[in-house]
Enzyme design. Structure first.
Site, PDB file in Angstrom:
ATOM      1  N   HIS A  54      37.944  43.328  31.977  1.00 60.55           N
ATOM      2  CA  HIS A  54      37.194  42.373  32.806  1.00 60.55           C
ATOM      3  C   HIS A  54      36.810  41.158  31.960  1.00 60.55           C
ATOM      4  O   HIS A  54      36.188  41.303  30.902  1.00 60.55           O
ATOM      5  CB  HIS A  54      35.946  43.078  33.346  1.00 60.55           C
ATOM      6  CG  HIS A  54      35.137  42.285  34.307  1.00 60.55           C
ATOM      7  ND1 HIS A  54      35.440  42.213  35.657  1.00 60.55           N
ATOM      8  CD2 HIS A  54      34.019  41.544  34.132  1.00 60.55           C
ATOM      9  CE1 HIS A  54      34.527  41.455  36.264  1.00 60.55           C
ATOM     10  NE2 HIS A  54      33.662  41.033  35.364  1.00 60.55           N
ATOM     11  N   ASP A  60      29.812  45.334  39.539  1.00 58.07           N
ATOM     12  CA  ASP A  60      29.660  44.651  38.250  1.00 58.07           C
ATOM     13  C   ASP A  60      28.189  44.376  37.983  1.00 58.07           C
ATOM     14  O   ASP A  60      27.543  43.636  38.737  1.00 58.07           O
ATOM     15  CB  ASP A  60      30.454  43.337  38.300  1.00 58.07           C
ATOM     16  CG  ASP A  60      30.445  42.570  36.988  1.00 58.07           C
ATOM     17  OD1 ASP A  60      29.945  43.094  35.977  1.00 58.07           O
ATOM     18  OD2 ASP A  60      30.964  41.432  36.994  1.00 58.07           O
ATOM     19  N   GLY A  61      27.690  44.959  36.882  1.00 61.60           N
ATOM     20  CA  GLY A  61      26.336  44.666  36.437  1.00 61.60           C
ATOM     21  C   GLY A  61      25.487  45.912  36.296  1.00 61.60           C
ATOM     22  O   GLY A  61      25.247  46.617  37.269  1.00 61.60           O
ATOM     23  N   GLY A  62      25.090  46.213  35.058  1.00 63.51           N
ATOM     24  CA  GLY A  62      24.185  47.335  34.825  1.00 63.51           C
ATOM     25  C   GLY A  62      24.800  48.704  35.006  1.00 63.51           C
ATOM     26  O   GLY A  62      24.073  49.693  35.168  1.00 63.51           O
ATOM     27  N   MET A  84      28.270  42.251  43.146  1.00 64.36           N
ATOM     28  CA  MET A  84      27.444  42.068  41.945  1.00 64.36           C
ATOM     29  C   MET A  84      26.181  42.915  42.064  1.00 64.36           C
ATOM     30  O   MET A  84      25.463  42.828  43.062  1.00 64.36           O
ATOM     31  CB  MET A  84      27.047  40.595  41.781  1.00 64.36           C
ATOM     32  CG  MET A  84      28.168  39.652  41.381  1.00 64.36           C
ATOM     33  SD  MET A  84      29.036  40.108  39.870  1.00 64.36           S
ATOM     34  CE  MET A  84      27.707  40.062  38.667  1.00 64.36           C
ATOM     35  N   GLY A  92      23.950  43.057  30.102  1.00 63.05           N
ATOM     36  CA  GLY A  92      22.783  43.813  29.663  1.00 63.05           C
ATOM     37  C   GLY A  92      21.587  43.788  30.593  1.00 63.05           C
ATOM     38  O   GLY A  92      20.485  44.120  30.176  1.00 63.05           O
ATOM     39  N   SER A 102      33.925  45.036  30.241  1.00 66.99           N
ATOM     40  CA  SER A 102      33.727  43.589  30.250  1.00 66.99           C
ATOM     41  C   SER A 102      33.651  43.082  28.821  1.00 66.99           C
ATOM     42  O   SER A 102      32.742  43.452  28.064  1.00 66.99           O
ATOM     43  CB  SER A 102      32.439  43.234  30.988  1.00 66.99           C
ATOM     44  OG  SER A 102      32.134  41.879  30.741  1.00 66.99           O
ATOM     45  N   MET A 159      33.021  32.896  37.501  1.00 66.72           N
ATOM     46  CA  MET A 159      31.678  32.465  37.929  1.00 66.72           C
ATOM     47  C   MET A 159      31.604  30.971  37.691  1.00 66.72           C
ATOM     48  O   MET A 159      30.935  30.478  36.767  1.00 66.72           O
ATOM     49  CB  MET A 159      30.610  33.238  37.122  1.00 66.72           C
ATOM     50  CG  MET A 159      30.496  34.682  37.588  1.00 66.72           C
ATOM     51  SD  MET A 159      29.714  35.749  36.366  1.00 66.72           S
ATOM     52  CE  MET A 159      31.138  36.135  35.358  1.00 66.72           C
ATOM     53  N   ASP A 197      34.876  37.582  31.950  1.00 70.30           N
ATOM     54  CA  ASP A 197      33.872  36.778  32.654  1.00 70.30           C
ATOM     55  C   ASP A 197      33.991  35.313  32.267  1.00 70.30           C
ATOM     56  O   ASP A 197      33.653  34.933  31.144  1.00 70.30           O
ATOM     57  CB  ASP A 197      32.473  37.290  32.315  1.00 70.30           C
ATOM     58  CG  ASP A 197      32.193  38.634  32.959  1.00 70.30           C
ATOM     59  OD1 ASP A 197      32.314  38.725  34.201  1.00 70.30           O
ATOM     60  OD2 ASP A 197      31.864  39.579  32.230  1.00 70.30           O
ATOM     61  N   HIS A 227      36.978  37.311  36.334  1.00 76.10           N
ATOM     62  CA  HIS A 227      35.829  37.106  37.232  1.00 76.10           C
ATOM     63  C   HIS A 227      35.324  35.685  37.010  1.00 76.10           C
ATOM     64  O   HIS A 227      34.692  35.399  36.006  1.00 76.10           O
ATOM     65  CB  HIS A 227      34.765  38.162  36.885  1.00 76.10           C
ATOM     66  CG  HIS A 227      33.503  38.033  37.666  1.00 76.10           C
ATOM     67  ND1 HIS A 227      32.338  38.677  37.288  1.00 76.10           N
ATOM     68  CD2 HIS A 227      33.191  37.359  38.809  1.00 76.10           C
ATOM     69  CE1 HIS A 227      31.379  38.390  38.152  1.00 76.10           C
ATOM     70  NE2 HIS A 227      31.865  37.591  39.081  1.00 76.10           N
ATOM     71  N   MET A 274      32.550  31.708  32.795  1.00 69.83           N
ATOM     72  CA  MET A 274      31.314  31.065  33.277  1.00 69.83           C
ATOM     73  C   MET A 274      31.323  29.602  32.864  1.00 69.83           C
ATOM     74  O   MET A 274      31.720  29.271  31.742  1.00 69.83           O
ATOM     75  CB  MET A 274      30.093  31.742  32.657  1.00 69.83           C
ATOM     76  CG  MET A 274      30.008  33.231  32.925  1.00 69.83           C
ATOM     77  SD  MET A 274      28.426  33.881  32.355  1.00 69.83           S
ATOM     78  CE  MET A 274      28.729  35.643  32.462  1.00 69.83           C
TER      79      MET A 274
HETATM   80  C1  DX5 Z   1      27.542  39.340  34.468  1.00 72.82           C
HETATM   81  C2  DX5 Z   1      29.001  39.661  34.304  1.00 72.82           C
HETATM   82  C3  DX5 Z   1      29.274  41.074  33.978  1.00 72.82           C
HETATM   83  C4  DX5 Z   1      28.676  41.546  32.681  1.00 72.82           C
HETATM   84  C5  DX5 Z   1      28.221  42.949  32.898  1.00 72.82           C
HETATM   85  O1  DX5 Z   1      27.402  38.112  35.097  1.00 72.82           O
HETATM   86  O2  DX5 Z   1      29.721  39.347  35.483  1.00 72.82           O
HETATM   87  O3  DX5 Z   1      30.663  41.366  34.019  1.00 72.82           O
HETATM   88  O4  DX5 Z   1      29.568  41.551  31.592  1.00 72.82           O
HETATM   89  O5  DX5 Z   1      27.552  43.384  31.776  1.00 72.82           O
HETATM   90  P1  DX5 Z   1      26.724  44.749  31.791  1.00 72.82           P
HETATM   91  O6  DX5 Z   1      27.694  45.856  32.088  1.00 72.82           O
HETATM   92  O7  DX5 Z   1      26.152  44.805  30.426  1.00 72.82           O
HETATM   93  O8  DX5 Z   1      25.678  44.623  32.870  1.00 72.82           O
HETATM   94 ZN    ZN Z   2      31.798  40.102  35.617  1.00 69.75          ZN
END
Ligand code: DX5
Ligand code: ZN
Length: 228
Positions: free
Chosen positions: A35, A177-179, A139, A147, A8, A70, A37, A68, A39
């Site tokens: 990826h 996606d996430g963590g 998610m 992070g 990402s 959002m 993001d 992605h 937003m």
């Molecule tokens: C969060 C994003 C993710 C983000 C993940 O809303 O959709 O794609 O970049 O970041 P990490 O891998 O650090 O959790």
């Molecule tokens: Zn994402």
């Protein structure tokens, strides 16, 4: 199928996006997708980038872009990302007014269509809708920021989706996606994830390219164990 890794760029240096794409894309072990993001500070509290940056990135890399979105009103805004040349365009189930129509528009524009669900959104109401989609993005953090800590409870939804795919009810690539990091990717792989988004675990590493390869190796060994 080998596990797909999608770094990402949310965790990359936005002033050097072409270089940051290149550093994870080199060689056979490189990123499968990049990826991106998007937003809008409405659907999520954060603001990142939009179509002009995606258009520039498409010229700067041959790695397929996984956008992605959002954002509110993806019905209106998502098809342009597909028309621009994104490989996979994912919209949020919570934001789309007519998710079936969105999927049709995305596919008509030549992209794969993705549907994402937030941690608190159940899978079941979307099972029939997902017949029109190519990817399901589960998610594993609240969308908005990189992070954050991985939420293992979402793996129940991954396992349920995996069963629907393995029994032939749905044809979907399962993405998370996430963590995602060296300490969480194996649990996700064992639950049946195909494609792993990782932001801070890749771009926060000393060598982002090696981090991609290392994450894929961990996911692959977990897939081998789980499939026997
Ligand atoms: C969060 C994003 C993710 C983000 C993940 O809303 O959709 O794609 O970049 O970041 P990490 O891998 O650090 O959790
Ligand atoms: Zn994402």
């Amino acid at each position: 199928m080998r596990p797909l890794i999608a770094p990402s760029i949310l965790s990359a240096d936005f002033a050097r996006l072409a270089d940051e794409a290149a550093v994870v894309s080199a060689g056979a072990d490189g990123a499968d997708w990049l990826h991106v993001d998007v937003m809008d500070a409405h659907f999520v509290p954060n603001l990142t980038l939009g179509l002009p940056v995606v258009e520039s990135l498409l010229k700067a890399t041959t790695t397929p872009l996984d956008c992605h979105l959002m954002i509110d009103d993806p019905d209106r805004w998502a098809p342009a990302y597909a028309e621009a040349g994104a490989y996979n365009v994912t919209v949020h189930a919570e934001a789309a007014a007519d998710p079936v129509m969105v999927a049709k528009d995305l596919r008509a524009a030549g992209a794969r269509a993705g549907l994402s669900i937030k941690p608190g959104t159940p899978l079941e109401p979307y099972v029939e809708i997902l017949r029109h989609y190519d990817t399901l993005l589960v998610m594993s953090v609240e969308p908005g920021f990189g992070g954050q800590d991985f939420m293992p409870e979402v793996l129940d939804k991954v396992r349920a989706a995996r069963r629907l795919v393995d029994t032939g009810h749905l044809q979907l690539l399962l993405e998370i996606d996430g963590g995602i990091s060296a300490s969480t990717i194996e649990a996700a792989a064992e639950a049946g994830v195909d494609c792993f988004v990782a932001g801070s675990a890749v771009y926060g590493a000393d060598d982002p390219g090696r981090a991609v390869a290392a994450l894929r190796a961990r996911a692959a060994s977990a897939h081998d164990r789980w499939r026997g």
